[in-house]
Every structure is written in C-alpha cells, then in structure tokens.
Scaffold this active site. Structure first.
Site, mmCIF file in Angstrom:
data_model
loop_
_atom_site.group_PDB
_atom_site.id
_atom_site.type_symbol
_atom_site.label_atom_id
_atom_site.label_comp_id
_atom_site.label_asym_id
_atom_site.label_seq_id
_atom_site.Cartn_x
_atom_site.Cartn_y
_atom_site.Cartn_z
ATOM 1 N N SER A 252 3.622 -25.055 6.690
ATOM 2 C CA SER A 252 2.405 -24.942 5.916
ATOM 3 C C SER A 252 2.361 -26.048 4.896
ATOM 4 C CB SER A 252 2.361 -23.599 5.194
ATOM 5 O OG SER A 252 3.320 -23.609 4.155
ATOM 6 N N LYS A 253 1.132 -26.406 4.528
ATOM 7 C CA LYS A 253 0.988 -27.558 3.656
ATOM 8 C C LYS A 253 1.500 -27.297 2.249
ATOM 9 C CE LYS A 253 -3.912 -26.845 2.550
ATOM 10 N NZ LYS A 253 -5.234 -27.435 2.644
ATOM 11 N N ARG A 254 1.793 -26.034 1.959
ATOM 12 C CA ARG A 254 2.354 -25.777 0.633
ATOM 13 C C ARG A 254 3.825 -26.174 0.565
ATOM 14 N NH1 ARG A 254 -0.827 -21.153 -2.387
ATOM 15 N NH2 ARG A 254 0.515 -21.917 -4.013
#
Ligand code: GLU
Ligand code: ZN
Length: 491
Positions: A252-254
C-alpha cells in the site's frame, strides 16, 4: 483457440505497480501462447476517473515495454476500450437480464439500505440486501420509473446452494450463495458496476484467460451467475497472489512507493522492474534471477506460479537494478542517464524554477539535486525550527501527509490550497507552516519554491519524503493515534 488476455485498470490515480504486475503476467502469458493482450480502461467510477491517470497508465506500460495489441487510442475490433464509452452496451444487457427475470429494479433509499444492513448484522446475518424490491410488479415499477424515482438494477442470487468454480492455480472453489449479495449491476446514474461491466466486456472482447489479483475470488460467484444467465462460457480464471510489503501486509502506498512513476523518477530501469515483478510469485525453470521479458515469455508456464504472497522489497529491487546498470556498456549508460532526467523535456520543466536564481551554470546542479535525485537523509535537529515547537512540527507533517494521500490532481495550486487550510486550522502563518515541509522535501531549509518542487517530484516522492520526515522527528504510536483521531474529526 487464440489466447486473449487483458488488464483492466481503473484510472483513479498514479499508475500502480500492482497494475504493472498484472499487466506483465497477462502480457507474458498471451505472448507465450501466440495470443493478444488487451488494455481496457475501467472508468465506471465517473467521479474518480481521470484522463490524466489513464494517460499515465498507458505511458508507464509503454515505458515498461508491455505493449498492448488492442486498447484506447490504438483501437481494435472489439472497441471502444473505455467502459465509459460502452454505456449503451451495458444498458442493453441489463435490459436483457430484467426481461428474463434475472435482475430487478430496486428503489430503496440509502437510509433504508443502511438500516437493513445494521439489522441484518445484529441478527448475525450476512449484511447484504434483503430482497425488498424483488416482488414489485411490472406496472408499479414502470409507474415509479415514469415519475422519475431513482432506481438501480440488482441481480438475483439463488437463496440455496453454492457456487462451484475452478481457479487454474487453486483448483475447485466452493462459495455458498448465502454469502453472495444481490449485487447492484446498474447504478442510478446509468453507469454499470464493475461486476456487470467485467462480464459483458470479457465476453464481448473474447477474453479467454483472466489473470488478476486474488482479491477478486470472492466476486466470482456473481460473475458466474451472470455468465450462466447470459448463456456464455466463462474464461479460464487465474487469481494471482497480491504483492506485499516486507511486513507481509498488502502493498500500500502508505508503506511503500506504489507508483511506477516513482521508480522511473528514482532511476530504476524498466527492464529491472519487469524482471523484478516477474520474480513475484514466479521463477524461471533454472531459478536464475536475472532474465529478460523475452526469456520470461519463452519459459512461461502458469503452473510455475506459486501462491505465497510475494514480498515487494525495495532493497532487492535496488540490487537487481544495480546488476542491470553495471551490465550496460558506457555508451548505453550515457544514453540511459539522458533518458532518465538529463533530457530536454525534463530540463525544460526545471528551467522556470532556476533561471531567475542563477548567475553561473555551475550553480545549477546544487540547486536541483533534490529534484533530480535523492535528497539528503534527515535528522531530528533539522526540525528544530524557531517559533515552532516539535509537536506542532509533527502536526504539520502528519496532517499534510494525510491530506496529500487523498489528492487527485497533483498540482501546485491544489497543494498550496491544502496547506493554507491546514495553516489556518493550526493557527499558523503559512510561512511558518511551510518550514518543516521545506526541510522534508529538499533536506534543507532554503530551497527552490516549495510547491513547484512538490509538483516536479510528484505525488509519490513528496509523500514518502514527508513520511520520512515524520519518522526523523519521531512519532510515537500514541501520538500517531491521537493525530489520526484529530484528523478524522477535521476531514
Ligand atoms: N479494475 C479492476 C482492478 O483494477 C479489474 C479487476 C479484473 O481484472 O477483473 O483490480
Ligand atoms: Zn430495494
């Protein structure tokens, strides 16, 4: 049979490495069988889809060397290849399902649906739709539609029994119908949902093999029912394992840069990235780690795909990229550096930032180093800023980062607007508010204009740098929780 595969991304943001991964496997499989690979744009979420994002997806696939045989711009015998341009087709097939009694109009309001969901959940039932509108008679339906009442079309699902289907990698899978919701097929705005569109398009486009992420397995019963209702054969299904962060959570981009643009901007070579993605859940028969797209096509077999969640590890990718870089001869190396950033297009984008600030060429590179390459590592001391206590700094970085994660159009004015709102909320002058962000993005307290810098390096890099700044300042779990709560309240 000629094999036909497709990738069907939704154009709602940066081109995702997950899309590149699916595209790679679909492309490689099609080519290994002498077949065709199709790009279909799933832009049925009218509010979130943008042409900008579609263009970036197409550009990133081209950069990776994954060329599609049919798709947007290029066309082909089964077009159009954007779902937003196929609305009439979906309406026709939804009409057919209604006529045959496989689907029905539902007039329920959102409020009623929420109540039903809550009630069913309280009863320990699957929180789906309760079938309220199934029995409406045709005259009433016609009358209510005539008066302009909003409605959706839902599919019928058997109450008893279960759906059995085959996944090429997993064998037979059985899912009871009690777990399957009476899915909305057509929304009130005349757009289809994914489930109707994917079945209609895969059929009309002659798709023989669907390779996609394993998160879609639970949707197969809905799709299979639709194939049966239409009397169409189902394509072969191959659900690939999802890419994971090193901590095994879903990529995930987090936690990781997920945009292909990021890897491109940081100087990864497309052949290293495709090689690396090819190693995600697949291996060469001789287990060698370095292989080209052509090697992969030659050796490709579905049965060599393994189901354990492959870890997308930046360090491994960097190592592999280094192998490729050192394998280039000097001429090629120079050309590739120019392709990467030292080209006229890129310099033209930089020029407006530096022209007014430069007296000698020798001053150019030191000004733009953090725009073209990595910025220096950050230390906590750099965030000891006069007039801002360190908790304020944490709030600034945290709120900005959370807001930036949601930005759809990554443009300087939009970023400025967000920062202005946050500065007001924290009761700070914009100038002061921006100080920690300058440090986060450039690694120093004076740099080229901040918003232009962020626009230049793009969304992924900016967001990563702000997150890295937060960890340089130090953010305890407890404070992170508190800030997250505060953020929920604001947003
Ligand atoms: N738009 C869906 C996605 O990007 C496509 C899923 C599919 O391949 O059926 O995940
Ligand atoms: Zn209803």
């Amino acid at each position: 049979m000629t094999v036909r595969t497709r990738v069907a991304p939704s154009p709602t943001g940066d081109p995702h490495v997950g899309t590149a991964y699916m595209a790679l496997f679909n492309w490689v499989f099609a080519k290994s069988q002498g077949g065709s690979f199709i790009l279909r744009i799933e832009d049925t979420d009218a509010a979130r889809s943008t042409r900008e994002s579609e263009d970036m997806i197409i550009d990133s696939l081209r950069w990776l060397g994954i060329e599609y045989d049919e798709g947007p711009y290029l066309g082909g015998p089964h077009g159009p290849y954007r779902q937003s341009e196929r609305l009439k087709i979906y309406a026709q097939y939804a009409g057919q399902l209604l006529d045959d009694g496989h689907a029905f109009h539902c007039f329920c309001t959102q409020q009623r649906l929420d109540e039903v969901r809550a009630a069913r959940r309280a009863e320990g039932l699957n929180p789906g739709y309760d079938g309220h509108c199934i029995g409406l008679d045709a005259d009433e339906v016609a009358r209510r539609i005539d008066t302009g009442e909003a409605s959706v079309v839902r599919m019928r699902v058997p109450e008893q029994g279960s759906c059995t289907f085959r996944d090429e990698l997993r064998g037979e899978i059985e899912i009871p119908y009690s777990q399957i919701d009476m899915q909305v097929l057509m929304k009130a705005d005349g757009y289809p949902t994914y489930h109707l569109a994917v079945v209609v398009d895969d059929h009309l486009m002659g798709i023989t093999h669907v390779l996609r992420g394993e998160e879609w397995i639970s949707s197969v019963p809905k799709h299979k029912l639709l194939y049966d209702y239409f009397g169409w054969p189902m394509p072969v299904l191959v659900h690939l394992p999802l890419l994971r962060n090193p901590d095994s959570s879903k990529l995930s981009k987090r936690k990781n840069p997920t945009s292909v643009n990021y890897y491109r901007a940081m100087g990864f070579l497309p052949e290293a990235l495709t090689n690396y993605l090819g190693m995600m859940g697949w291996s060469m028969p001789d287990e060698r780690e370095i292989f080209s797209l052509e090697d992969m096509v030659k050796a490709f077999e579905l049965k060599r795909i393994s189901l354990g969640g492959p870890i997308f590890d930046m360090e491994k990718l960097s190592w592999l990229n280094g192998q490729y870089l050192r394998g280039l001869d000097d001429e090629a190396f120079i050309d590739r550096v120019a392709d990467w950033a030292m080209n006229r297009d890129n310099l033209a984008r930089l020029l407006p930032l530096v022209k007014e600030r430069t007296e000698r060429f020798s001053e150019l590179l030191p000004q733009v180093d953090y725009l073209l390459g990595e910025r220096p590592a950050l230390s906590a001391e750099q965030f000891e800023i006069q007039g801002l206590d360190v908790d304020k700094v944490r709030e600034i970085l945290f709120f900005t980062s959370s807001d930036f994660d949601r930005v759809r159009h990554w443009q300087r004015d939009e970023l400025l607007r967000i920062c202005q709102i946050n500065a007001d909320r924290l009761d700070l002058k914009l100038r002061d508010f921006l100080k920690p962000l300058f440090v986060a993005v450039s690694g120093r307290d004076v740099s080229l204009p901040l918003f232009d810098s962020m626009a230049f390096v793009g969304s992924d890099i900016t967001r990563i740098r702000i997150r890295e700044a937060l960890s340089a300042v130090g953010l305890s779990k407890k404070l992170a929780k508190r800030l997250e709560k505060a953020y929920q309240r604001y947003s």
